[in-house]
Scaffold this motif. Structure first.
Motif, mmCIF file in Angstrom:
data_model
loop_
_atom_site.group_PDB
_atom_site.id
_atom_site.type_symbol
_atom_site.label_atom_id
_atom_site.label_comp_id
_atom_site.label_asym_id
_atom_site.label_seq_id
_atom_site.Cartn_x
_atom_site.Cartn_y
_atom_site.Cartn_z
ATOM 1 N N ILE A 48 0.816 -1.217 0.000
ATOM 2 C CA ILE A 48 0.000 0.000 0.000
ATOM 3 C C ILE A 48 0.848 1.265 0.000
ATOM 4 N N ALA A 49 2.181 1.129 0.175
ATOM 5 C CA ALA A 49 3.052 2.302 0.138
ATOM 6 C C ALA A 49 3.391 2.699 -1.293
ATOM 7 N N ASP A 50 3.735 1.728 -2.122
ATOM 8 C CA ASP A 50 4.160 2.027 -3.487
ATOM 9 C C ASP A 50 3.149 1.652 -4.556
ATOM 10 N N ASP A 51 2.089 0.932 -4.189
ATOM 11 C CA ASP A 51 1.102 0.518 -5.192
ATOM 12 C C ASP A 51 -0.298 0.469 -4.586
ATOM 13 N N LEU A 52 -0.705 1.556 -3.942
ATOM 14 C CA LEU A 52 -2.031 1.595 -3.315
ATOM 15 C C LEU A 52 -3.132 1.365 -4.340
ATOM 16 N N ASP A 53 -3.018 1.996 -5.502
ATOM 17 C CA ASP A 53 -4.042 1.810 -6.533
ATOM 18 C C ASP A 53 -4.157 0.345 -6.938
ATOM 19 N N GLY A 54 -3.012 -0.313 -7.098
ATOM 20 C CA GLY A 54 -3.028 -1.714 -7.490
ATOM 21 C C GLY A 54 -3.656 -2.601 -6.436
ATOM 22 N N VAL A 55 -3.368 -2.318 -5.157
ATOM 23 C CA VAL A 55 -3.954 -3.092 -4.071
ATOM 24 C C VAL A 55 -5.470 -2.922 -4.056
ATOM 25 N N LEU A 56 -5.925 -1.683 -4.220
ATOM 26 C CA LEU A 56 -7.368 -1.433 -4.195
ATOM 27 C C LEU A 56 -8.062 -2.012 -5.426
ATOM 28 N N GLU A 57 -7.373 -2.021 -6.543
ATOM 29 C CA GLU A 57 -7.943 -2.657 -7.734
ATOM 30 C C GLU A 57 -8.118 -4.156 -7.505
ATOM 31 N N GLU A 58 -7.130 -4.775 -6.835
ATOM 32 C CA GLU A 58 -7.253 -6.202 -6.535
ATOM 33 C C GLU A 58 -8.385 -6.448 -5.533
ATOM 34 N N PHE A 59 -8.466 -5.590 -4.518
ATOM 35 C CA PHE A 59 -9.552 -5.717 -3.541
ATOM 36 C C PHE A 59 -10.899 -5.628 -4.241
ATOM 37 N N ASP A 60 -11.026 -4.679 -5.149
ATOM 38 C CA ASP A 60 -12.296 -4.491 -5.851
ATOM 39 C C ASP A 60 -12.617 -5.692 -6.730
ATOM 40 N N ILE B 27 5.674 1.449 6.831
ATOM 41 C CA ILE B 27 4.752 1.984 5.816
ATOM 42 C C ILE B 27 5.014 3.469 5.634
ATOM 43 N N GLY B 28 5.085 4.219 6.731
ATOM 44 C CA GLY B 28 5.430 5.638 6.676
ATOM 45 C C GLY B 28 4.230 6.563 6.656
ATOM 46 N N PHE B 29 4.470 7.783 7.146
ATOM 47 C CA PHE B 29 3.388 8.757 7.269
ATOM 48 C C PHE B 29 2.780 9.105 5.916
ATOM 49 N N ASP B 30 3.617 9.406 4.935
ATOM 50 C CA ASP B 30 3.095 9.852 3.638
ATOM 51 C C ASP B 30 2.185 8.807 3.008
ATOM 52 N N ALA B 31 2.575 7.546 3.105
ATOM 53 C CA ALA B 31 1.762 6.481 2.508
ATOM 54 C C ALA B 31 0.431 6.345 3.232
ATOM 55 N N LEU B 32 0.439 6.483 4.569
ATOM 56 C CA LEU B 32 -0.803 6.349 5.325
ATOM 57 C C LEU B 32 -1.692 7.575 5.133
ATOM 58 N N ALA B 33 -1.089 8.751 4.994
ATOM 59 C CA ALA B 33 -1.879 9.940 4.676
ATOM 60 C C ALA B 33 -2.511 9.789 3.296
ATOM 61 N N ALA B 34 -1.797 9.154 2.380
ATOM 62 C CA ALA B 34 -2.349 8.915 1.039
ATOM 63 C C ALA B 34 -3.545 7.979 1.103
ATOM 64 N N VAL B 35 -3.524 7.017 2.038
ATOM 65 C CA VAL B 35 -4.674 6.131 2.227
ATOM 66 C C VAL B 35 -5.906 6.951 2.596
ATOM 67 N N THR B 36 -5.751 7.904 3.516
ATOM 68 C CA THR B 36 -6.900 8.707 3.954
ATOM 69 C C THR B 36 -7.390 9.652 2.868
ATOM 70 N N ASN B 37 -6.531 9.952 1.886
ATOM 71 C CA ASN B 37 -6.910 10.879 0.820
ATOM 72 C C ASN B 37 -7.340 10.184 -0.472
ATOM 73 N N HIS B 38 -7.240 8.855 -0.505
ATOM 74 C CA HIS B 38 -7.585 8.151 -1.751
ATOM 75 C C HIS B 38 -9.085 8.276 -2.019
ATOM 76 N N PRO B 39 -9.471 8.574 -3.250
ATOM 77 C CA PRO B 39 -10.898 8.764 -3.571
ATOM 78 C C PRO B 39 -11.791 7.592 -3.183
ATOM 79 N N ALA B 40 -11.261 6.377 -3.220
ATOM 80 C CA ALA B 40 -12.063 5.196 -2.882
ATOM 81 C C ALA B 40 -12.179 4.980 -1.383
#
Length: 279
Positions: free
Chosen positions: A187-199, A234-247
């Motif tokens: 989820i740090a370097d491929d959040l979109d890919g992880v969410l696409e797989e989840f979907d 994981i790191g702050f930036d990656a987790l902040a990106a989770v909270t900001n992801h449109p999905a």
């Protein structure tokens, strides 16, 4: 609205938890329904519930997440252990109707050497015994790190359980960021890919809550050790990106990070709010 809170003690009731959440700029919270190692649940006070509803309405708390104890294992090989899980689930879901329309989260269970397929079948069977058509609570299966014989370390595990549940409209998923990271989902370097797989595997419409945690372990460690936000792999930036992801941005977020007191969670909430678009 960015909905975020932390894990609070239920010892003094719903109203106290709501007040604690508001005191650190939270607008949701999570708690254990009883001792996390199991045991009898505290009696619910109708006056406390009524006061909570009034206070929650005044402070914008629309959602909370109740968490089942860790010892509950509906996939157990021992019949008495499995029966205990079914009885606990039945009791907890009945108690949840004192606060209608909320979320109830559980670790799916461990197959303890019986095999993943058997574990999935046993968990689904337990849910078929406890879910009712008239319940207002949504039961969430949590994504796990895949340590030992845990069921739920892969999205496919949860999908297989849900497919076997007759009242599947009563079931959703809680995604734990530490767990999926430790489980091998980047989820740090491929959040979109992880969410696409989840979907693709489960469906994003099933995702109802996020446990927002950093991890003490590298990707795919399968160990499950939470770290404060920004102090893990994981790191702050990656987790902040989770909270900001449109999905994800409109889901409730729950901190389960190791902190000594409310102030620690308050600092995490402030930092995440500052990084949240629109805050």
């Amino acid at each position: 609205m960015f909905t975020i809170g932390c894990h609070l003690s239920s010892a003094k009731g719903y109203l106290k938890m709501a007040k604690d959440a508001v005191s650190i700029d939270g607008n949701t919270f999570q708690f254990f329904t009883r001792n996390p190692r199991g045991g009898k649940a505290k009696a619910i006070d109708p006056a406390d519930v009524a006061a909570f509803h009034e206070y929650a309405g005044e402070h914008g708390i629309a959602t909370f997440l109740a968490h089942a104890p860790y010892t509950m294992n509906p996939a157990a090989a021992k019949s008495e252990t499995r029966q205990f899980a079914i009885e606990l689930l039945t009791d907890d879901l009945a108690r949840m109707e004192n606060t209608p329309g909320q979320l109830y989260n559980m670790h799916p269970g461990c197959h303890v050497g019986q095999g993943m397929d058997t574990g999935i079948e046993l968990i689904a069977d337990a849910l078929n015994q406890v879910l009712t058509p008239d319940q207002s609570t949504t039961l969430l299966l949590e994504t796990m790190a895949g340590k030992g014989t845990e069921v739920g370390g892969r999205f496919d595990d949860l999908a297989a359980i849900i497919e076997r549940v007759e009242l599947s409209d009563k079931v959703g998923v809680c995604l734990d960021t530490c767990h999926v990271w430790d489980g091998g989902y980047d989820i740090a370097d491929d959040l979109d890919g992880v969410l696409e797989e989840f979907d693709r595997v489960i469906g994003l419409d099933r995702l109802r809550a996020i446990h927002l945690n950093d991890s003490k372990n590298p990707l795919a460690a399968h160990k499950d050790r939470h770290a404060p936000i920004g102090e893990g792999c994981i790191g702050f930036d990656a987790l902040a990106a989770v909270t900001n992801h449109p999905a994800l941005r409109d889901l409730p977020f729950f901190l389960e990070t190791p902190q000594d007191d409310l102030a620690g969670w308050g600092a995490e909430i402030a930092a995440l709010r500052a990084a949240h678009v629109g805050e």
